[in-house]
Every structure is written in structure tokens, then in C-alpha cells.
Design a protein around this motif. Structure first.
Motif: not given
Ligand code: RUQ
Ligand code: CUA
Length: 635
Positions: A108-112, A158-163, A195-200, A224-230
């Protein structure tokens, strides 16, 4: 009425269970409580969506929690006649030449680091693609790929913190760029992973390939992707650090520890912006040996599988498929080891972080740990493929006593039926898990259902994790084959119930009878139809053999549920138009005859009457041949 109907159900269930089912290990009291916990009475609704991947069916399934009832199938990588997917021009174009995909991990897409309810992304392991489903209409709107320089898109999506990105890693390595041939015997030298970064796009969700990081030919597994300290980091396990290319079950399981990838995706993005990448097949590629700070390795035992970041972003847990423990990495220690260069050597110029310096502990959870999820209250839940159970254990910080014997951090086990692969805890990959429910996705249903012959379904089981002890509540069966899933609170999204007329920007949409009709230009015949209960306008299309026929059908209903289909006899045409939607098909007419078309979706009492004719005259015959160029024939 909820309470009344629940009491009624409780009585029925108690009566039924008293009458038989003595074999069950669940006590009578629990049976009633469990039934009530997952019971959604007629007319009531589930509290959560369960989006689960359909594996090699190529689709995504949507069920409700707690009922576990299947509600809809969202077709993604395979045609699906039920919604006409893969028959109209737009979805046919998205599918390209492929008629299947292998969906593994929805995100699922994420914000923060919280679900924002906009999109669901899924990967295709088989054909190296990523798809985006819009949660406004629960439809697939983009399929990206095959991704260049990338084979076996399993370690994704795997989605990053702010998609910002969908991050992907390759399961298979091949000689690159794709199309180059080398002998698998020269695997170590000639093959590579990526490893690929697919820009959204933050507004539209449109995906494009951003950059890639070249890796040794390990088989990257889950991540998986990091958040907070990671924040800004991502993690993948690998198997086959041995770099074997044959008899893999033996040759790729030799080492006690495999190397996991710790990727600084923000550093990768920066390196590309600074021109530190080389182009391959149109994509900027980073060689991490030449661009320090992008990729590190950590040894993890043995042939690990899942690698999951906890809601605080501090703990990263790897499941050691062939080792009876999960390994807990402390990201603060990872960061310190990087800063202090606490390495135990390197692999092809990539630093290997010292195991003892970054690992907080190995928790003896049992046999075959695969994936770990979190409830946000300091507990972790790991799926055990071999032991066939779910294990609840305590994340660090551990007491001195627990540290001495980490068996004491293992709190509870509940049997699953059977051989759980993935599991999902509601919201586990966000900073705020909902926490209440866990779904175990089991690989073997082992005949717990009524006998349906040798093709067996998979099973899913619902477990209540709100108390100290886990409680098995309910089970259901699913088409092959759920891998990972995501759970979203129903109240967090407001999907559309129709497509509003004013939003239909399709240039071929028609809403009035006057705009409908059939026109000809040379051998190009274009028909524009409306569909409404219970007729097509026009309900006759004249053309002739050799014509290129394009048909646009607009469902001009603005009422929920009023869906119309367009099935054309003997032409493999099957479109389904939701209210307010326009769809198009295109065919070359090759055989003369009169071919009825009809509405496939039972829409009204006169649904059966919703039909018409495509009249394909022989060349030079019929009204089709005499229609003036550009003329519109109305009926
Ligand atoms: S994998 S059963 Cu495709 Cu997600 Cu772990
Ligand atoms: Cu329209 Cu049936």
C-alpha cells in the motif's frame, strides 16, 4: 440488530457444536466466541480490507476481515473475463504480450510511513513487472516493465516512507544487458543481479525506472524498507551466496551464513544525480564498488528468507529458513558499524559488516522461520514453515535474564494448517500497526476442506492477537496462491461507486442518442454506442468483410451496480463497462455473417433483451458498402 443476531448465531453454533464435532480441539465456549469474533451478519460490513496476492493466477484478491470472505478479484497481470479485463484496447495494451504474471508482494502506498489509501503496488516475479492499482476504483491503471537489466522480480514491491520509490531486487541473475548469452558454468564471472529504484510520481502514481544498483549474482530474496532511524535504507536477504548455478538445493545451501544487502537508497539517488552512474539499456546503473556508501553486506544464517523492519525502524528481523532462529539486527549498531568501518572484509569491494557488531540476538523461534510481522506493542510474530505455526516473541530491549536465554523471549505458539508462508499483521509495515488481526497464509490446505479433487486450494487463517495469547479464530480457502498481503482499515478510503460523467474524458464517450452511430472512412468503421438499462444504441452495426471495426461503448448509467457488458458472438470480444465508463475494442472483420452482441452482466428484468446485431456483409454488399465516407448512420 447486531447484538441480537450475534446471540442467535451463538445459540445455533452452540447447538451445532454440542451435536457433533467432538473431534475438534476447540472447546465449546471458544467455538462460540470465535464464531462471534469473525461473524459479519447479513447486511453488516467488515472492518478491514485484506488485499492478498494471487500468485501465479496473476491477480489480487480482496477479502474482508474479520469474515475472511472473498469480495472481489482485481485482475492485474492476466485477462479476467469477469470484468472484461484484457479484452478492451486499454487493458490489452497494458498486458502486452503476456497473459499471466506471478504476483507476490502487495504494498500500500504510504505517507510518513502510514498508509495513505491511494494505491496498491504489486510485483510480477515472472515477467519482471510492477503494477499500480488505484484504490479509488480498485482497478489496475499501470503495468511497468519488463524492467530492464532485471530478471525474476521477486524481492519487490517494497515501498519507501513517502512512496518515493518501489524498490525491487532480482531473484535470478543473468548475463547483462539482457539478451547477452554466456554459459551458466561461468556464472560467477558473467552473471549479475540488480536492485532497482522505481520512481513513483507523487501526484499521479505513474511509475518509471529511476536507477539500478549492480550486485553480485546472489539470489536476492525478501526485503523491506526502513523508517525512523533506518529512514532512507532498505534490506534484502539472499540465498545462494555460494553463486551456484545447478543442483541448487545442495549447492546453494553450503555456507552457514548468506550475505544480506543493506542499501542506502537515498545515497543511490544522490549518486545518480551527481552523475556517478553508467547507462545500461537506458537506465543509470551504479557500480557499488565504485560508489561507496550505497551498498553493504551483513552475514545472516542460513539461506534466510524474510527480512522485516519493525514499526520503530530500529529492529530488522531476518528469518533463517534453514536455521531454527530469527536474527535481530539493531539498526543503530548497523549505522555505527558503517561509520566506524567495523567490517569483516569485503565481497567484490562491498564492505561486509561484522556480524557480532550489528546483531542484537538470535531468537530460537523454531523450525523454518520465514516472515516476521509486528503489532506495534513490542511483539513480533514469525511464520514457521516447517513447524507449521505462528510464534509470538518479544522484540528487544530484552532483560538481562532474557538475553542470557532468548528462549524466554518466545512467548506463544499457535498451530497453523499447514506450512505457513507469509503472514500479515494489520499495518505491520507502518509506524502504527492496527495490531488486532493476523492472517496466516498457509501453503498446504491438506484436505481440511470438502474434497475438490487433486487440485488443492491454499488456506488462510485468522488469528486474534489482541490478547497475551494468540487465538485461532477462523479459516478460509483461496485460489492459488496468496503470498503476502496488506490490511487496510475500511474507513481509511472512500472508493468511487460510479465514474462521474464529468470525469469521463474519453474522446469517444457518447452520452446522447444524437451522438451515437456508425461511421465509415475507407475501410475504417467506427461505432459509438451507449449502454443503459436495457438497450444498446444503436443496436445494429453494419460493416463488411475486410473492414477495420472499432467499437466504443459508453455505459451512461450513473447508478451504483448498473454494470453492462458487451459480448460479441464468436469474436472473442467481452467488454464490461462500469457506470460512467467508456471502453473500446478493435477487430478486423474476416468472415461474413450476422453476429449477435449482448449484455453479459445481468442488469435488469429486461437484461436478456439487451442485444443487437453486427451485420458483416460480403465485400461490396449491403448498406455498409453504400454508406458515404464519414457519414453517420443513426437509428
Ligand atoms: S516469498 S513464503 Cu514470494 Cu514472499 Cu515468502
Ligand atoms: Cu445490461 Cu444486462
Amino acid at each position: 440488530m447486531k447484538t441480537k443476531s450475534m446471540i442467535a448465531l451463538a445459540i445455533i453454533i452452540t447447538a451445532v457444536s454440542l451435536a457433533g464435532c467432538g473431534k475438534s480441539s476447540t472447546s465449546q465456549g471458544d467455538r462460540t466466541a470465535n464464531a462471534l469474533a469473525s461473524y459479519v451478519a447479513p447486511g453488516e460490513k467488515d472492518e478491514y480490507y485484506l488485499f492478498y496476492s494471487g500468485g501465479h493466477s496473476g491477480q489480487v484478491f480482496v477479502a474482508g476481515i474479520p469474515s475472511l470472505r472473498h469480495i472481489v478479484t482485481i485482475p492485474v497481470f492476466a485477462p479476467y473475463p469477469g470484468t472484461g479485463y484484457g479484452f478492451d484496447e486499454e487493458s490489452k495494451k497494458m498486458l502486452g504480450d503476456f497473459t499471466w504474471g506471478d504476483v507476490h508482494h502487495p504494498a500500500l502506498s504510504q505517507t510518513n510511513s502510514k498508509y495513505d489509501g491511494r494505491w496498491l503496488f504489486v510485483n510480477d516475479n515472472a515477467n519482471n513487472r510492477i503494477a499500480r492499482i488505484d484504490l479509488r476504483d480498485f482497478k489496475t491503471h499501470q503495468i511497468l516493465g519488463p524492467i530492464p537489466n532485471s530478471v525474476g522480480n521477486h524481492g519487490s514491491s517494497f515501498i519507501t516512507e513517502n512512496s518515493e520509490y518501489i524498490l525491487c531486487a532480482t531473484r535470478f541473475s543473468v548475463p547483462l544487458p539482457k539478451g547477452r548469452v554466456a554459459d551458466p558454468k561461468d556464472y560467477e564471472k558473467e552473471f549479475n543481479g540488480m536492485v532497482s529504484g522505481i520512481k513513483v510520481d507523487p501526484q499521479t502514481g505513474e511509475m518509471k525506472v529511476g536507477w539500478q544498483i549492480l550486485t553480485p549474482p546472489f539470489d536476492w530474496d525478501l526485503g523491506s524498507t526502513g523508517k525512523g532511524p533506518s529512514s532512507g535504507w532498505a534490506f534484502w536477504t539472499s540465498y545462494n551466496t555460494e553463486m551456484a548455478h545447478d543442483i541448487m538445493e545442495v549447492n546453494s545451501t553450503q555456507r552457514d551464513r548468506d550475505l544480506c544487502a543493506v542499501v542506502n537508497w537515498r545515497a543511490a539517488e544522490k549518486a545518480v544525480n551527481e552523475g556517478k552512474a553508467q547507462m545500461m539499456d537506458g537506465v543509470p546503473i551504479i557500480d557499488p564498488a565504485k560508489v561507496p556508501g550505497v551498498l553493504y553486506f551483513v552475514p545472516i544464517g542460513k539461506s534466510p528468507h524474510g527480512m522485516d523492519v519493525d514499526p520503530t525502524g530500529k529492529w530488522v528481523v531476518a528469518g533463517g529458513k534453514l536455521q531454527p532462529a530469527t536474527t535481530v539486527l539493531n539498526f543503530e549498531k548497523v549505522q555505527a558499524a558503517i561509520n566506524n568501518k567495523t567490517f569483516e572484509g569485503d565481497f567484490r569491494g562491498i564492505p561486509i559488516l561484522k556480524y557480532e557488531a550489528v546483531v542484537e540476538g538470535e531468537v530460537p523461534v523454531g523450525l523454518g522461520p520465514l516472515h516476521t510481522q509486528y503489532d506495534g506493542r513490542g511483539f513480533a510474530y514469525t511464520s514457521m514453515f516447517i513447524d507449521s505455526c505462528i510464534v509470538k516473541w518479544k522484540l528487544p530491549p530484552w532483560t538481562a535474564d532474557e538475553k542470557k536465554d532468548l528462549n524466554k523471549a518466545v512467548l506463544d505458539k499457535v498451530p497453523a494448517h499447514f506450512s505457513t508462508g507469509h503472514l500479515v499483521v494489520a499495518g505491520s509495515d507502518t509506524t502504527n500497526p492496527y495490531g488486532k488481526w493476523l492472517v496466516a497464509m498457509n501453503k498446504l490446505s491438506a484436505g481440511r476442506h470438502i474434497n475438490v479433487g487433486p487440485a488443492q486450494p491454499e488456506s488462510s487463517q485468522l488469528i486474534d492477537i489482541s490478547g497475551d495469547k494468540m487465538k485461532m479464530i477462523a479459516e478460509s480457502y483461496t485460489e492459488p496462491e496468496p503470498h503476502f498481503a496488506q490490511i487496510l482499515k475500511v474507513s481509511e478510503i472512500q472508493p468511487a461507486e460510479v465514474y462521474p460523467k464529468e470525469e469521463n474524458k474519453n474522446p469517444n464517450a457518447v452520452w446522447d442518442k444524437d451522438a451515437t452511430g456508425v461511421s465509415r472512412n475507407g475501410n475504417q468503421v467506427v461505432a459509438k454506442l451507449t449502454a443503459i438499462r436495457s438497450r444498446f444504441t444503436p443496436d445494429r452495426i453494419d460493416a463488411q468483410v475486410g473492414d477495420d471495426l472499432t467499437v466504443h461503448v459508453t455505459n451512461i448509467e450513473q447508478t451504483r451496480d448498473m454494470i453492462h457488458g458487451f459480448g460479441l458472438i464468436e469474436h472473442n470480444i467481452n467488454m464490461v463497462m462500469d457506470p460512467g465508463e467508456t471502453k473500446t475494442f478493435h477487430i478486423k472483420l474476416t468472415k461474413p455473417g450476422v453476429f449477435p452482441f449482448y449484455c453479459t452482466n445481468f442488469c435488469s428484468a429486461l437484461h436478456q433483451e439487451m442485444q443487437g446485431y453486427l451485420v458483416v456483409w460480403k465485400q461490396g454488399e449491403g448498406p455498409a458498402s453504400t454508406a458515404a465516407t464519414g457519414a453517420t448512420a443513426q437509428r
